[in-house]
Enzyme design. Sequence first.
Site, PDB file in Angstrom:
ATOM      1  N   PRO A  78       0.906  -1.287  -0.228  1.00  0.00           N
ATOM      2  CA  PRO A  78      -0.028   0.203   0.224  1.00  0.00           C
ATOM      3  C   PRO A  78       0.916   1.303  -0.282  1.00  0.00           C
ATOM      4  CG  PRO A  78      -1.172  -1.420   2.228  1.00  0.00           C
ATOM      5  CD  PRO A  78       0.420  -2.102   0.441  1.00  0.00           C
ATOM      6  N   CYS A  79       0.315   2.396  -0.788  1.00  0.00           N
ATOM      7  CA  CYS A  79       1.210   3.332  -1.484  1.00  0.00           C
ATOM      8  C   CYS A  79       1.892   4.295   0.452  1.00  0.00           C
ATOM      9  CB  CYS A  79       1.022   4.332  -2.072  1.00  0.00           C
ATOM     10  SG  CYS A  79      -1.002   4.469  -2.114  1.00  0.00           S
TER      11      CYS A  79
END
Length: 368
Positions: A78-79
Amino acid sequence: MSQVSDRLSMIDLFAGCGGMTVGFRSEGFNPIMSVEWDLAAAATYAANFGESHTRWGDITLIRDDEIPQAEVVIGGPPCQGFSNLGSKSVDDPRNKLWKQYLRFVVEARPQVFVIENVERFSRANEFQLLLDEADHGVIKDYELTPGVLLAADYGVAQRRPRTIVIGSRIGKIPLPDPTHAKVPTGDLKPWEDVRSRIGRLDPHPSTTELPDSMTEYFGQRIRGEFKGVDIHFGRQPTPMSLERYDHVPPGGGRFNLPDHLLSRCWREKKTGTTDVMGRMRWDAPSLTIRTEFFKPEKGQYLHPQWEPDRPDRRVNRVITHYEASLLQDFPRDYLWCGSKTEIAKQIGNAVPSGLAAAIARQLKKYLN
């Protein structure tokens, strides 16, 4: 297991429903472990690639001694993983999921790893922290090659940009060269278009519901398995929505609507969000397929069939889940598990398999 499969073993982290594995498997890579916390996505992955190597649950609960050796590790943490609030420590709890990806790289000791993420990741503080880890941290043995690739440049019928980072400890590996272009020259082929993916499907789905079936994965009951026409279902738009759709030509959007059909926010916002209430074009790639592609107010998701002088030949609906999956380059016989919303989320979050395959082909040149 064949010698080629042994040499091309891979681990897929944050695997989702398997978009990257589809592409890598098509190039001869053999998944020996996948990890995904979302039950529906993990079930879809298991339905297509097998449950025995698929781990559903919290990645932090997998022990170091459970991580197998593999030639390649792929995945998209996840960024929000690396904090941009000032801490550059990989031990920061806000960086937990990125820390887990790096932990797998350390334990699996792959020749190569691949990270994919949103386009803006390459401009974020988080990305600099990844570079720091390669410079003097836990992946200092790896040389990184980052860049933003456009899926349409690799034979996907979708203009979807993704940041790709290749990490290699067998010498620098460049990103794959494009195989397609909007204006092709030399050996480049023209972009694939929407028609090539969904042009032969029934434009008028016969149902608005998923079949009533259940399956079991990881000891849990879940809806599915569904395939092909099972997820080619329509919706039930309101009369006002249908009137709005009817005014939008291919390539058009909310700016084609007469004033009386504009919502207040659209009427007051004269610029931006140009793809909202948009209609696809048969002769061009789609724009990015997001997780809420079934909502036309979220992007350019109206079916491309529309003729100016033939109202009877207009298809006034959003694309179906099946059409979205094909625009994401999933195989036509791919199996799906979950509710309508869960499957849409899986499709929208996936890496187009054609882009993944292009990356896999590039890695094979060096791994072989």
